[in-house]
Design an enzyme around this catalytic site. Sequence first.
Site, PDB file in Angstrom:
ATOM      1  N   ARG A 115       3.518  -2.984  19.095  1.00  0.00           N
ATOM      2  CA  ARG A 115       4.587  -3.802  19.675  1.00  0.00           C
ATOM      3  C   ARG A 115       5.951  -3.192  19.373  1.00  0.00           C
ATOM      4  NH1 ARG A 115       5.097  -9.720  17.224  1.00  0.00           N
ATOM      5  NH2 ARG A 115       5.425  -8.393  15.411  1.00  0.00           N
TER       6      ARG A 115
ATOM      7  N   LYS B  40       0.809  -1.232   0.000  1.00  0.00           N
ATOM      8  CA  LYS B  40       0.000   0.000   0.000  1.00  0.00           C
ATOM      9  C   LYS B  40       0.837   1.275   0.000  1.00  0.00           C
ATOM     10  CE  LYS B  40      -4.165  -2.006   1.895  1.00  0.00           C
ATOM     11  NZ  LYS B  40      -5.376  -1.793   2.678  1.00  0.00           N
TER      12      LYS B  40
HETATM   13  P1  ATR Z   1       2.703  -4.480   7.684  1.00  0.00           P
HETATM   14  O1  ATR Z   1       3.328  -3.935   8.936  1.00  0.00           O
HETATM   15  O2  ATR Z   1       3.654  -5.213   6.808  1.00  0.00           O
HETATM   16  O3  ATR Z   1       1.883  -3.479   6.974  1.00  0.00           O
HETATM   17  P2  ATR Z   1       0.347  -5.554   8.740  1.00  0.00           P
HETATM   18  O4  ATR Z   1      -0.197  -6.926   8.713  1.00  0.00           O
HETATM   19  O5  ATR Z   1      -0.416  -4.447   8.112  1.00  0.00           O
HETATM   20  O6  ATR Z   1       1.776  -5.634   8.152  1.00  0.00           O
HETATM   21  O7  ATR Z   1       0.650  -5.110  10.256  1.00  0.00           O
HETATM   22  C1  ATR Z   1       0.872  -6.010  11.213  1.00  0.00           C
HETATM   23  C2  ATR Z   1       0.587  -5.322  12.552  1.00  0.00           C
HETATM   24  O8  ATR Z   1       0.316  -6.334  13.505  1.00  0.00           O
HETATM   25  C3  ATR Z   1       1.761  -4.537  13.098  1.00  0.00           C
HETATM   26  O9  ATR Z   1       1.303  -3.475  13.862  1.00  0.00           O
HETATM   27  C4  ATR Z   1       2.461  -5.592  13.965  1.00  0.00           C
HETATM   28  O10 ATR Z   1       3.262  -5.097  14.989  1.00  0.00           O
HETATM   29  P3  ATR Z   1       4.842  -4.849  14.734  1.00  0.00           P
HETATM   30  O11 ATR Z   1       4.921  -3.522  14.061  1.00  0.00           O
HETATM   31  O12 ATR Z   1       5.441  -4.865  16.089  1.00  0.00           O
HETATM   32  O13 ATR Z   1       5.315  -5.980  13.866  1.00  0.00           O
HETATM   33  C5  ATR Z   1       1.248  -6.251  14.569  1.00  0.00           C
HETATM   34  N1  ATR Z   1       1.527  -7.593  15.088  1.00  0.00           N
HETATM   35  C6  ATR Z   1       1.731  -8.719  14.383  1.00  0.00           C
HETATM   36  N2  ATR Z   1       1.927  -9.776  15.201  1.00  0.00           N
HETATM   37  C7  ATR Z   1       1.873  -9.289  16.476  1.00  0.00           C
HETATM   38  C8  ATR Z   1       1.976  -9.859  17.782  1.00  0.00           C
HETATM   39  N3  ATR Z   1       2.195 -11.173  17.940  1.00  0.00           N
HETATM   40  N4  ATR Z   1       1.816  -9.067  18.854  1.00  0.00           N
HETATM   41  C9  ATR Z   1       1.585  -7.737  18.697  1.00  0.00           C
HETATM   42  N5  ATR Z   1       1.462  -7.120  17.494  1.00  0.00           N
HETATM   43  C10 ATR Z   1       1.599  -7.877  16.394  1.00  0.00           C
END
Ligand code: ATR
Length: 274
Positions: A159, A66
Amino acid sequence: MKQYLVIGNPIEHSLSPLIHNYWIKKHHLADSVYKKRKVEEKDLKNIIKEIRNDEIVGVNVTVPFKKLIIPFLDKLDFAAEETQSVNTLFKINNKVIGYNTDSAGFWDSIKELYPKNKDTMILGSLKNKKIFILGAGGVTPSIISALKKEGANIILSNRTKEKAEELKKLFPELEIVEWGKKPSSCDIVINTTSVGLKKNEDIEIDFSSYDKKTLFYDLIYNPKETVFLKKARLRGNKAINGKMMFLNQARYAFNIWTDILPKIDDEVIKLLDE
Ligand code: ATR
């Protein structure tokens, strides 16, 4: 044949083709078809070329492209510019334009719950409401832009704190809190993280002290009820998933491409329940 696409990676689970092909059929656009295509970052340039050459008419862009698609575009609409996030592409007057329909789609999905009254006419119906957003991923800026327009106070936790700080550069009014911490109370809690996509996966933040009036919103719609929403429902809180946001963003994209604004009828809603 007029070809429409959703691009992303992964893309197998995308339900966009189901929705758009339903509307294509419903509106008798017999010369049109909507497909999904898994792409890599190196393919983005070619996608734009295909739009320029009229091989593809319209594209939906999903995770993780995006933002990455932006350098290849000629122009952005206001919401795409504000959020630095594009989910829809279309060519007008030989310019490939990036649109963001996620933001309007999100707002459509909750606006009935917050009707405007004479006190909120100017800023909007969420004036001074406290909203807690979990996550700082690809779709989060779209949620922030919609809520910001309505005058909400937005608190965000992610996170990885650096990603929250990055978002604060786009939206300086954001208040950031450490992951695991939460405001003592708030009007709406929104999960924009991917936690809950896998069955039984839970965000380890305890919201049981919150008022029954707090609305819990999860952008995830498959599974229909994440643990986050289930816990909210069992506590007696209102809990809604991302189904209507997904349908509304699709509806606005369809409108950009075809000038038809399709209805969100029971049949299309049911498509997502199967
Ligand atoms: P992208 O960051 O590539 O756009 P997304 O699926 O849109 O991907 O975003 C994933 C979100 O879920 C992020 O905010 C991610 O946190 P991080 O920035 O710390 O990676 C969050 N996320 C994914 N798994 C997580 C977990 N186990 N605990 C807390 N937050 C999580």
